[in-house]
Design a protein around this motif. Structure first.
Motif, mmCIF file in Angstrom:
data_model
loop_
_atom_site.group_PDB
_atom_site.id
_atom_site.type_symbol
_atom_site.label_atom_id
_atom_site.label_comp_id
_atom_site.label_asym_id
_atom_site.label_seq_id
_atom_site.Cartn_x
_atom_site.Cartn_y
_atom_site.Cartn_z
ATOM 1 N N VAL A 91 0.852 -1.187 0.000
ATOM 2 C CA VAL A 91 0.000 0.000 0.000
ATOM 3 C C VAL A 91 0.889 1.240 0.000
ATOM 4 C CG1 VAL A 91 -1.821 1.267 1.226
ATOM 5 C CG2 VAL A 91 -1.810 -1.234 1.270
ATOM 6 N N LYS A 92 0.473 2.251 -0.735
ATOM 7 C CA LYS A 92 1.243 3.499 -0.820
ATOM 8 C C LYS A 92 1.065 4.297 0.469
ATOM 9 C CE LYS A 92 0.557 3.748 -5.837
ATOM 10 N NZ LYS A 92 -0.090 4.500 -6.939
ATOM 11 N N GLN A 93 1.807 3.898 1.497
ATOM 12 C CA GLN A 93 1.676 4.521 2.810
ATOM 13 C C GLN A 93 2.978 4.353 3.585
ATOM 14 O OE1 GLN A 93 -1.425 2.323 4.851
ATOM 15 N NE2 GLN A 93 -0.190 0.489 5.005
ATOM 16 N N LYS A 94 3.145 5.205 4.563
ATOM 17 C CA LYS A 94 4.245 5.078 5.506
ATOM 18 C C LYS A 94 3.736 5.467 6.884
ATOM 19 C CE LYS A 94 8.959 6.454 6.584
ATOM 20 N NZ LYS A 94 10.113 7.305 6.256
ATOM 21 N N PRO A 95 3.913 4.577 7.866
ATOM 22 C CA PRO A 95 4.505 3.237 7.779
ATOM 23 C C PRO A 95 3.497 2.204 7.272
ATOM 24 C CG PRO A 95 3.787 3.673 10.009
ATOM 25 C CD PRO A 95 3.513 4.932 9.241
ATOM 26 N N GLY A 96 3.993 0.972 7.052
ATOM 27 C CA GLY A 96 3.105 -0.137 6.705
ATOM 28 C C GLY A 96 3.010 -0.448 5.238
ATOM 29 N N LYS B 270 8.083 14.579 1.403
ATOM 30 C CA LYS B 270 8.172 14.594 -0.066
ATOM 31 C C LYS B 270 8.292 13.188 -0.630
ATOM 32 C CE LYS B 270 9.900 19.290 -0.451
ATOM 33 N NZ LYS B 270 10.880 20.221 -1.062
ATOM 34 N N LYS B 271 7.250 12.389 -0.382
ATOM 35 C CA LYS B 271 7.165 11.056 -0.974
ATOM 36 C C LYS B 271 5.720 10.852 -1.430
ATOM 37 C CE LYS B 271 10.814 8.881 1.803
ATOM 38 N NZ LYS B 271 11.139 7.790 2.745
ATOM 39 N N PRO B 272 5.504 10.154 -2.526
ATOM 40 C CA PRO B 272 4.125 9.945 -3.019
ATOM 41 C C PRO B 272 3.391 8.865 -2.220
ATOM 42 C CG PRO B 272 5.666 8.818 -4.445
ATOM 43 C CD PRO B 272 6.505 9.540 -3.419
ATOM 44 N N LEU B 273 3.369 9.034 -0.919
ATOM 45 C CA LEU B 273 2.756 8.064 -0.016
ATOM 46 C C LEU B 273 1.846 8.791 0.974
ATOM 47 C CD1 LEU B 273 6.010 6.107 1.005
ATOM 48 C CD2 LEU B 273 4.377 5.428 -0.767
ATOM 49 N N THR B 274 0.821 8.109 1.448
ATOM 50 C CA THR B 274 0.051 8.619 2.573
ATOM 51 C C THR B 274 0.920 8.515 3.818
ATOM 52 O OG1 THR B 274 -2.080 7.997 1.626
ATOM 53 C CG2 THR B 274 -1.997 8.301 4.011
ATOM 54 N N ASN B 275 1.074 9.619 4.516
ATOM 55 C CA ASN B 275 1.911 9.650 5.714
ATOM 56 C C ASN B 275 1.022 9.532 6.949
ATOM 57 O OD1 ASN B 275 3.843 10.066 7.664
ATOM 58 N ND2 ASN B 275 4.151 12.232 7.221
ATOM 59 N N HIS B 276 1.073 8.368 7.604
ATOM 60 C CA HIS B 276 0.326 8.176 8.849
ATOM 61 C C HIS B 276 1.192 8.734 9.982
ATOM 62 C CE1 HIS B 276 -2.602 5.848 6.708
ATOM 63 N NE2 HIS B 276 -1.751 4.883 6.417
ATOM 64 N N LEU B 277 0.928 9.975 10.357
ATOM 65 C CA LEU B 277 1.769 10.722 11.280
ATOM 66 C C LEU B 277 1.325 10.508 12.723
ATOM 67 C CD1 LEU B 277 4.006 13.005 11.487
ATOM 68 C CD2 LEU B 277 2.080 14.620 11.495
ATOM 69 N N LEU C 280 -2.553 11.017 12.269
ATOM 70 C CA LEU C 280 -3.160 11.767 11.167
ATOM 71 C C LEU C 280 -2.778 11.086 9.869
ATOM 72 C CD1 LEU C 280 -2.620 15.618 11.687
ATOM 73 C CD2 LEU C 280 -4.659 14.279 12.146
ATOM 74 N N SER C 281 -3.688 11.026 8.926
ATOM 75 C CA SER C 281 -3.378 10.489 7.601
ATOM 76 C C SER C 281 -3.242 11.662 6.634
ATOM 77 C CB SER C 281 -4.469 9.520 7.146
ATOM 78 O OG SER C 281 -4.453 8.361 7.958
ATOM 79 N N LEU C 282 -1.995 11.997 6.322
ATOM 80 C CA LEU C 282 -1.697 13.124 5.436
ATOM 81 C C LEU C 282 -1.679 12.621 4.004
ATOM 82 C CD1 LEU C 282 1.152 14.781 7.540
ATOM 83 C CD2 LEU C 282 -1.330 15.151 7.684
#
Length: 398
Positions: free
Chosen positions: A270-275, A332-339, A373-375
């Motif tokens: 999945v396009k996300q960080k982390p996971g 600056k990554k094309p991923l959803t950032n779960h902050l 937060l899901s950015l």
């Protein structure tokens, strides 16, 4: 890889409503009703005295101020009758309102001496300080619809309507599996190259907050042993949650093992960080969730995906939550950032304060966060004061 939204839609497509079961009233707390609950009698079932005092015929207030005490009506006694309208009956809270009386005057507004009750004031009304029969509900009324979450007040209604057995949505049987030969039991003294198991207990605690009692086990980094163990677990459990062994390492055997056991892999990446390596698969009605082994990845994926599956299984519809970012963030990554964040409140607004950490393996700082937060992946700069979706780690974090 797919987007977070695509992954969540796939999860929902493969989550069906759970079955039902009948359980004892004593253990129904924090379960979901699978049937409507109706009144078996009026509520309250009689005109009920609401304060300790005396009961009179209110028509006598135009004629007299003092009343001879004719009897006492206690809670639990059969209804008594006022024989003389010029008299009164002492009444206790919870008692049946005596026949031929319609007004309760509390002891605080009465002086009693030598068996005579004298009113301090004549300003009283019919049926004051009484709880009228059927005012809350009539016999046959729907009190609790199917889908109601059983909390203490709800359990009180179940008790008063005589429900010794309660029909509820059946909870899934869940097994949590840790993988990795570097993991040792928590009571062990780890060698320099080992760590104690923690993710399975973190997940077990998260499930307990959702009222699901899950079991745990540990599986070795051995393909044949993994295959044999998972085959047996799929026969016994509805859902298997895995922590680790879903990425692309040489010992990450789970994706291959799942395929060999006939599971259909719907999500792997999945396009996300982390996971990012998150995996989801099914075999018939059985589901497997593969969470990456780092603790933050495990917990974030659990809340972003498994909890979504469970809510649909239970028939729960949640309203999305949002919070305001309290500082500028650049990603600056094309991923959803779960902050990771710690929330606070300011003038009715939920504020999301980012938690500094060293990455998804940082369990120490993960414990300081109560949400993420899901950015969105379409942005790379996120400004203080902007509103974003938030997912809470705990039921009481709102």
């Amino acid at each position: 890889m797919i987007s977070v939204a695509e992954a969540q839609n796939i999860i929902l497509e493969h989550s069906t409503k759970g079955g039902t079961e009948s359980i004892a009233f004593e253990i129904c707390l924090n379960r979901m009703l699978a049937e409507g609950i109706y009144t078996d009698r009026d509520a309250p079932p009689f005109d009920r005295v609401a304060m300790d005092g005396i009961a009179i015929d209110s028509r006598q207030l135009l004629k007299q101020r003092s009343f001879f005490i004719e009897a006492i009506q206690a809670a639990g006694q059969e209804q008594k009758t006022l024989k003389n309208p010029e008299n009164c009956i002492e009444v206790m809270t919870g008692a049946v309102l005596p026949y031929h009386t319609d007004c309760v005057i509390p002891y605080e507004k009465v002086t009693i001496q030598n068996g005579i009750a004298k009113l301090d004031s004549m300003a009283h009304k019919p049926f004051q300080n009484t709880h009228r029969k059927g005012i809350d509900a009539k016999k046959g009324d729907l009190l609790l619809p199917s889908g109601t979450w059983i909390q203490p007040g709800v359990k009180g209604i179940l008790a008063t309507t005589g429900n010794t057995q309660v029909k509820v949505v059946k909870l899934p049987k869940v097994m949590i599996c840790s993988t990795g030969d570097e993991l040792v039991p928590i009571e062990s003294e780890p060698l320099p190259h080992q760590i104690r198991r923690s993710n399975v207990y973190m997940l077990q605690a998260a499930l307990k907050e959702l009222n699901v009692e899950a079991k745990t086990t540990h599986l070795p980094d051995d393909k044949a042993k993994l295959t044999s163990a998972i085959k047996q677990l799929l026969d016994e459990f509805d859902v298997l949650l895995f922590s680790g062994a879903v990425s692309k390492g040489k010992y990450d055997y789970l994706p291959v093992v799942f395929q060999e056991l006939g599971l259909q892999i719907h999500i792997h990446g999945v396009k996300q960080k982390p996971g990012k390596p998150f995996l989801f698969g099914t075999k018939g009605t059985k589901c497997v969730f593969g969470f990456p082994g780092n603790p933050t990845s495990t917990l974030v994926c659990f809340h972003a995906y498994f909890k979504l599956w469970l809510n649909q299984y239970l028939g729960i519809t949640l309203t999305p939550n949002y919070a305001y970012l309290t500082k500028d963030i650049v990603f600056k990554k094309p991923l959803t950032n779960h902050l990771l964040v710690k929330t606070s409140h300011d003038n009715g607004k939920t504020m999301a304060n980012p938690i500094a950490n060293s990455g998804s393996g940082d369990l120490v700082h993960l414990a300081l966060a109560n949400a993420f937060l899901s950015l969105p992946s379409e942005q790379d700069e996120f400004k203080k004061g902007e509103l974003y979706p938030i997912t809470y780690f705990h039921q009481n974090s709102f």
